[in-house]
Design a protein around this motif. Structure first.
Motif, mmCIF file in Angstrom:
data_model
loop_
_atom_site.group_PDB
_atom_site.id
_atom_site.type_symbol
_atom_site.label_atom_id
_atom_site.label_comp_id
_atom_site.label_asym_id
_atom_site.label_seq_id
_atom_site.Cartn_x
_atom_site.Cartn_y
_atom_site.Cartn_z
ATOM 1 N N MET B 35 52.346 50.493 46.047
ATOM 2 C CA MET B 35 51.380 50.809 44.994
ATOM 3 C C MET B 35 50.112 51.455 45.514
ATOM 4 S SD MET B 35 51.744 47.117 43.149
ATOM 5 C CE MET B 35 50.733 47.457 41.725
ATOM 6 N N ARG B 36 49.896 51.440 46.845
ATOM 7 C CA ARG B 36 48.622 51.911 47.420
ATOM 8 C C ARG B 36 47.448 51.110 46.875
ATOM 9 N NH1 ARG B 36 49.208 54.671 51.939
ATOM 10 N NH2 ARG B 36 51.357 54.071 52.021
ATOM 11 N N VAL B 37 47.687 49.831 46.593
ATOM 12 C CA VAL B 37 46.620 48.976 46.070
ATOM 13 C C VAL B 37 46.244 47.974 47.155
ATOM 14 C CG1 VAL B 37 46.176 47.059 44.495
ATOM 15 C CG2 VAL B 37 47.171 49.173 43.630
ATOM 16 N N VAL B 38 44.947 47.918 47.490
ATOM 17 C CA VAL B 38 44.463 46.874 48.400
ATOM 18 C C VAL B 38 44.125 45.668 47.543
ATOM 19 C CG1 VAL B 38 42.694 46.216 50.038
ATOM 20 C CG2 VAL B 38 43.574 48.530 50.041
ATOM 21 N N ASN B 39 44.983 44.656 47.618
ATOM 22 C CA ASN B 39 44.838 43.529 46.710
ATOM 23 C C ASN B 39 43.954 42.449 47.327
ATOM 24 O OD1 ASN B 39 45.099 41.549 44.844
ATOM 25 N ND2 ASN B 39 47.192 41.020 45.396
ATOM 26 N N VAL B 40 42.666 42.477 46.971
ATOM 27 C CA VAL B 40 41.731 41.493 47.516
ATOM 28 C C VAL B 40 42.005 40.098 46.955
ATOM 29 C CG1 VAL B 40 39.291 40.987 47.862
ATOM 30 C CG2 VAL B 40 40.048 43.333 47.729
ATOM 31 N N ALA B 41 42.693 40.027 45.811
ATOM 32 C CA ALA B 41 42.992 38.727 45.209
ATOM 33 C C ALA B 41 44.237 38.089 45.815
ATOM 34 C CB ALA B 41 43.153 38.878 43.704
ATOM 35 N N HIS B 42 44.799 38.704 46.872
ATOM 36 C CA HIS B 42 46.050 38.171 47.433
ATOM 37 C C HIS B 42 45.894 36.727 47.912
ATOM 38 C CE1 HIS B 42 50.109 38.889 48.732
ATOM 39 N NE2 HIS B 42 49.842 38.413 49.928
ATOM 40 N N GLY B 43 44.766 36.443 48.563
ATOM 41 C CA GLY B 43 44.510 35.074 49.032
ATOM 42 C C GLY B 43 44.467 34.086 47.881
ATOM 43 N N GLU B 44 44.027 34.558 46.719
ATOM 44 C CA GLU B 44 43.960 33.651 45.565
ATOM 45 C C GLU B 44 45.346 33.384 45.004
ATOM 46 O OE1 GLU B 44 41.027 32.284 45.490
ATOM 47 O OE2 GLU B 44 40.670 33.825 47.001
ATOM 48 N N PHE B 45 46.271 34.342 45.149
ATOM 49 C CA PHE B 45 47.649 34.051 44.750
ATOM 50 C C PHE B 45 48.225 32.965 45.664
ATOM 51 C CE2 PHE B 45 47.705 38.544 42.996
ATOM 52 C CZ PHE B 45 47.583 38.115 41.692
#
Lengths: 308, 293
Positions: B35-45
């Motif tokens: 997706m070319r998305v830097v997911n900063v919320a990954h840690g919250e998942f």
């Protein structure tokens, strides 16, 4: 001409507010003005030059500790400490920029984020000197200006710093260099073709931005009497971005409006619920979805195209 | 205890870190790659997975192994559903513009953190491990559960690899990664692919969290460190390269664990963050990635 009238009017209105507001709100306003200087600095990099940094907490914390360490360990007076903090912010921004500006876009965001994180962890690692999470307690604003109470001295200095920062940023962005910064944001390749050196321009913009952030951090530490590692957490990189996005990226008064709006939004929400983080999160998502230009950016687009 | 056994213990502890880090980082890498998305919320998942595991084990009850298995099955599904919803409601509307999605996922980070704080609370709470069996080595006893975490993580990773390389859905995902517009021209619904990839990435983080929560505890701020380490891993391994990510996870998990064990956890993190910044500046394709034009 009307640009100058507007900004002088805003400064005069702030002065009147400070004089008539009760002490609690005047202190709030002092806090907002000091933090707005941080937002103005962030706006120079993000709003005008197009550098989306996630590491400005590092420059803010450099200001905080650049002022706090000399006061604590070397017995600096407050004014030299403020200047030391401001220089520390600019130097830190320069060092970061030398490396980070070799990247762009998403990589730039992550590199700045990582530098800020390393800075925060270093503050914890050297906790014996920096106080770590508990921080250092400083003398505070009492006696800063002879004959004035702590509250009065704090608001006076906060106002002076803010006025200086606002006028400086207005002169800057309306001047030659400001236009070069905008050229970097709009089309880096074309400005390179016109003979500008993008790296040098962006580095200078980042150093200026760090200078404002450092000044704000130093003033915050000196006026409110506290320095701690928490000022280097990622939250202090996110907040100026939020303030600038809310007020309007690339507008001179946007940082002040955004900082004040967000401060009172959290303040008012805080009296109803403890879930204040929710407001920060929701504000970010809604802004980026529905109003990416922010308050002043939208006003400029619709009604007042002459706003700087 | 002599130095040899001490080193062995440190290595085993680090291997557990490396295993869960590999899962989390592969999730992040997949989202970035496709997706070319830097997911900063990954840690919250990750955090949501652990908190969901706590709720599930407490509401189901029964023998610990049964409750844990239910958590392992249901928590990642729940987190994946939340992620798919976030993709549909927010990321899709932003048209996956890289900088806008970073700001939006920072917003999500705060929203999830606050939700966990409000509904779960500020305390750290453990989940009972499915079995309490200690393997007695000549020098020290070691939790069999920790070893099974390594094994399970490896199995999940192999599963992901098989899914991506052998199944039709995996082929569609890889096609979208290579060229979104051509994939669309071939009738692939890339919106659905993006939602699925975002859900899969979040689900992998949640699996890692469910595996780790009997060892560590569930806490609303626990997503911070995994996010940072996963970022470091993905960048060192080469953005979007899954093989590089796994190798980097093992390397970083082990070295982080060893430095933290022998010196200081803070020092380990300082070195790792600086390493990552340097890799991005001087070798943006990652240590293991090939330079693409």
């Amino acid at each position: 001409m009307k640009v100058w009238i507007l900004h002088v009017a805003v400064l005069l209105a702030l002065l009147v507010l400070l004089l008539v507001l009760p002490a609690y709100h005047a202190t709030n306003l002092a806090r907002i003005m000091v933090l707005a200087v941080f937002a103005i600095g962030y706006n120079l990099a993000f709003g005008y030059t197009g550098l989306l940094s996630l590491g400005h907490a590092l420059f803010f914390a450099a200001g905080v500790y650049g002022a706090a360490l000399p006061v604590t360990y070397l017995g600096f007076a407050q004014l030299p400490a403020l200047i030391a903090g401001l220089v520390a912010g600019a130097v830190m921004a320069g060092l970061t920029g030398l490396l980070a500006l070799r990247t762009a876009g998403v990589s730039f965001m992550i590199v700045t984020l990582m530098f800020a994180q390393a800075g925060y962890l270093s503050l914890l690692y050297f906790g014996e000197v920096t106080g770590g999470d508990e921080g250092l307690v400083l003398p505070g604003a009492a006696g800063l200006i002879p004959g004035l109470s702590a509250d009065a001295a704090r608001t006076t200095i906060a106002y002076g710093l803010f006025a200086l920062a606002l006028i400086a940023s207005l002169l800057l962005v309306r001047g030659r260099f400001g236009r070069t910064m905008v050229a970097m944001r709009e089309n880096e390749e074309r400005s390179r073709m016109l003979g500008y050196n993008p790296f040098a321009v962006k580095l200078a913009a980042l150093v200026l931005s760090g200078l404002f952030a450092g000044a704000s951090g130093a003033a915050y530490a000196l006026l409110f009497g506290y320095a701690g590692a928490s000022f280097a957490t990622i939250q202090y990189s996110i907040l100026p971005m939020l303030w600038v996005l809310m007020g309007g990226a690339g507008t001179v008064l946007g940082p002040l409006i955004g900082t004040a709006a967000m401060f009172y939004l959290v303040d008012i929400a805080g009296s109803y619920t403890t879930a204040t983080l929710l407001f920060v999160g929701v504000a970010l998502v809604l802004l980026i979805l529905f109003a990416p230009r922010g308050i002043l950016g939208t006003i400029r687009e619709r009604w007042l195209p002459w706003l700087p | 205890m002599g130095f040899g056994p001490f080193l062995l213990l440190a290595l085993m502890e680090s291997a557990v870190t490396a295993a869960t880090l590999a899962l989390t980082a592969v999730g992040l890498s997949l989202v970035f790659g496709v997706m070319r998305v830097v997911n900063v919320a990954h840690g919250e998942f990750f955090m949501l997975g652990a908190v969901a595991a706590w709720f599930i084990t407490n509401f189901i009850g029964g023998p610990p192994w049964f409750a844990f298995l239910m958590a392992l099955a249901l928590a990642p599904l729940a987190v994946a559903a939340i992620a798919a919803l976030a993709d549909r409601l927010i990321l899709k509307r932003l048209d996956y513009e890289p900088e806008a999605t970073i700001v939006a996922t920072i917003g999500l980070l705060y929203i999830f953190q606050q939700a966990a704080l409000s509904f779960y609370g500020p305390q750290a709470m453990p989940v009972e491990p499915p079995f309490n069996f200690r393997i007695q080595l000549p020098w020290f006893g070691y939790s069999a559960y920790k070893l099974s975490v390594i094994l399970l993580a490896a199995l999940v990773l192999i599963g992901v690899w098989l899914f991506l390389t052998r199944s039709k859905a995996g082929l569609v995902m890889r096609a979208t990664q290579v060229d979104r517009e051509t994939a669309q021209a071939f009738g692939i619904d890339t919106d659905r692919v993006y939602a699925a990839v975002f859900a899969l990435g979040a689900g992998l983080a949640a699996i890692a969290a469910v595996l780790i929560v009997p060892i560590a505890q569930a806490h609303y701020l626990m997503g911070h460190d995994p996010l940072l380490l996963a970022f470091i891993t993905v960048i060192v391994g080469g953005l979007g390269s899954l093989r590089g990510t796994v190798i980097a996870a093992i390397l970083i998990g082990l070295s982080d664990g060893l430095i933290a064990f022998f010196w200081s956890p803070t020092l380990a993190k300082i070195l790792a963050t600086l390493l990552v910044a340097m890799v991005l500046v001087f070798r943006p394709q990652g240590l293991f990635g090939a330079r693409t034009t």
